[in-house]
Design an enzyme around this catalytic site. Structure first.
Site, short mmCIF file in Angstrom:
data_model
loop_
_atom_site.label_atom_id
_atom_site.label_comp_id
_atom_site.label_asym_id
_atom_site.label_seq_id
_atom_site.Cartn_x
_atom_site.Cartn_y
_atom_site.Cartn_z
N GLY A 58 0.82 -1.22 0.00
CA GLY A 58 0.00 0.00 0.00
C GLY A 58 0.85 1.27 0.00
O GLY A 58 2.08 1.21 0.11
N CYS A 95 -3.15 11.21 10.17
CA CYS A 95 -2.20 12.13 9.54
C CYS A 95 -2.49 13.60 9.85
O CYS A 95 -1.58 14.38 10.11
CB CYS A 95 -2.16 11.92 8.03
N SER A 124 -4.36 11.09 -1.38
CA SER A 124 -3.59 9.90 -0.99
C SER A 124 -3.99 9.40 0.40
O SER A 124 -3.78 8.24 0.71
CB SER A 124 -2.09 10.18 -1.04
N GLY A 125 -4.61 10.27 1.19
CA GLY A 125 -5.12 9.85 2.50
C GLY A 125 -6.20 8.79 2.38
O GLY A 125 -6.46 8.03 3.31
N HIS A 131 -0.99 17.18 3.14
CA HIS A 131 -2.15 17.78 3.81
C HIS A 131 -1.76 19.19 4.28
O HIS A 131 -0.66 19.40 4.78
CB HIS A 131 -2.55 16.97 5.04
N ASN A 135 1.50 13.74 4.07
CA ASN A 135 0.63 12.90 4.91
C ASN A 135 1.02 11.44 4.92
O ASN A 135 0.70 10.70 5.85
CB ASN A 135 -0.83 13.03 4.47
C1 11C Z 1 -7.43 10.89 5.21
N1 11C Z 1 -6.60 11.16 7.45
O1 11C Z 1 -6.71 11.81 4.81
C2 11C Z 1 -7.20 10.24 6.54
C3 11C Z 1 -6.39 8.97 6.31
O2 11C Z 1 -7.44 7.32 10.63
O3 11C Z 1 -5.55 6.73 9.79
C4 11C Z 1 -5.97 8.25 7.55
C5 11C Z 1 -7.12 7.70 8.33
C6 11C Z 1 -6.67 7.21 9.67
O4 11C Z 1 -8.35 10.42 4.55
#
Ligand code: 11C
Length: 340
Positions: A12, A130, A160-161, A243, A316
């Site tokens: 991933g 993140c 990418s999150g 981010h 992120n």
């Molecule tokens: C996003 N922050 O950008 C989220 C991804 O709880 O680890 C990470 C979600 C988490 O969509």
């Protein structure tokens, strides 16, 4: 002498970054195993100049391995992290599954490195979301100086999150808008992400916040200080990686913008880029592949007695995930699992 490391979810976005960062930071690796779900068995991933083949997470024996960096979803983590932990391998988990468990430390090394020592209760350490990780790196040194009362944060979060499918959706939807007949309907996201912004990350909760917004509140309290009040609006933007956050901070004590800038310049993990001129700030495309959390646009909030505004940007997949996990492994190694 080094550590026997397992990377779980190695194919991933975050798993691959974990391998890159272990190599870039010359983490003392004696042996490494990469694991994935059965459908990715045999997939090859790079680790420095080596190529590693993914093994089956389902049948892997964690006995004798020191640290497992987990980068898989919450449901799979719930199933496999206890298996690794029970076998004596310390799990550093990037999912949200263990973050709010009082017996599992939630760690951002620049902020609460000492909390790592609490790993012994479950043999698990959690990595924050993140959007929280980069924010607390910027907030902590200011809190130490002037005590934060309240934070209002608006995020601008890259696709990418949400994983590789979301990156493909942004790419294909953007191209498709210019090619008649090749339009791409929203699938990962509920609305078009190309040339758009979506004020919705993770699921909705009963009170109207989204889970992403709730996570920022709960995690900041656990990592930094439960007395801090925080309210967030989390927004997905058509950016691939990085981010950004606009943060408004209200302090107990007065903090001058010049002093805030000096404090942040000295703080671990932060690079201040704050020239009050065209381009004198950092944008997400400039932080990709970097370790730092960048802070720009530091300025007094004249509507508060003790208020500061700032702009905070970070990769992120790195500080928000893989880098923080490797930093936790470094702290764990130096404080708790000494070798050699
Ligand atoms: C996003 N922050 O950008 C989220 C991804 O709880 O680890 C990470 C979600 C988490 O969509």
């Amino acid at each position: 002498m080094g550590y026997k490391i397992v990377v779980v979810g190695a194919t991933g976005n975050v798993g691959r970054e974990m391998l890159n960062i272990l190599d870039e930071r010359e983490f003392p690796v004696e042996e490494i195993a990469v694991l994935a779900s059965r459908r990715s068995l045999g997939t090859e991933v790079s680790f420095g100049d080596r190529t590693l083949k993914c093994q089956d997470l389902d049948t892997f024996d964690f006995t004798g391995w020191d640290i497992a960096l987990f980068a898989i979803g919450s449901d799979a983590t719930k199933k496999y992290a206890p298996v690794a932990a029970k076998a004596g391998c310390v799990v550093i988990d990037n999912s949200s599954h263990y973050r709010y468990d009082p017996d599992v430390p939630l760690v951002v090394p620049e902020v609460n490195a000492e909390a790592v020592e609490g790993y012994t209760k479950k043999n698990i350490i959690a990595n924050p979301n993140c959007s929280t990780a980069q924010m607390v790196v910027a907030l902590k040194p200011l809190h130490d100086r002037a005590r934060i009362k309240r934070v209002v944060v608006s995020t601008y979060q890259s696709v990418s999150g949400s994983g590789k499918d979301a990156m493909d959706e942004l790419w294909n939807q953007t191209k498709g808008l210019f090619v008649p007949g090749q339009e791409v309907a929203p699938s990962v996201y509920p609305k078009q992400i190309a040339f758009n912004v979506i004020p919705h990350i993770d699921v909705f909760m009963e009170d109207g916040q989204t889970k992403e917004e709730w996570k920022m509140v709960a995690e900041t309290k656990k990592i930094m200080d439960p007395s801090i009040k925080l309210t967030a609006t989390c927004v997905r933007v058509p950016v691939f990686v990085g981010h950004s956050e606009a943060i408004n901070i209200e302090f107990e004590d007065h903090l001058d913008e010049e002093e805030a800038r000096d404090i942040l310049r000295e703080a671990p993990g932060i690079l201040v880029v704050d020239k009050r001129e065209d381009g004198g700030y950092i944008t997400p495309v400039e932080c990709v592949g970097e370790f730092a959390t960048y802070v720009s646009r530091i300025r007094q909030d004249p509507t508060l007695d003790n208020g500061i505004n700032l702009w905070c940007v970070s990769d992120n997949l790195r500080k928000g995930a893989a880098l923080n996990a490797v930093q936790i492994a470094e702290v764990l190694g130096s404080r708790c699992l000494k070798k050699g």
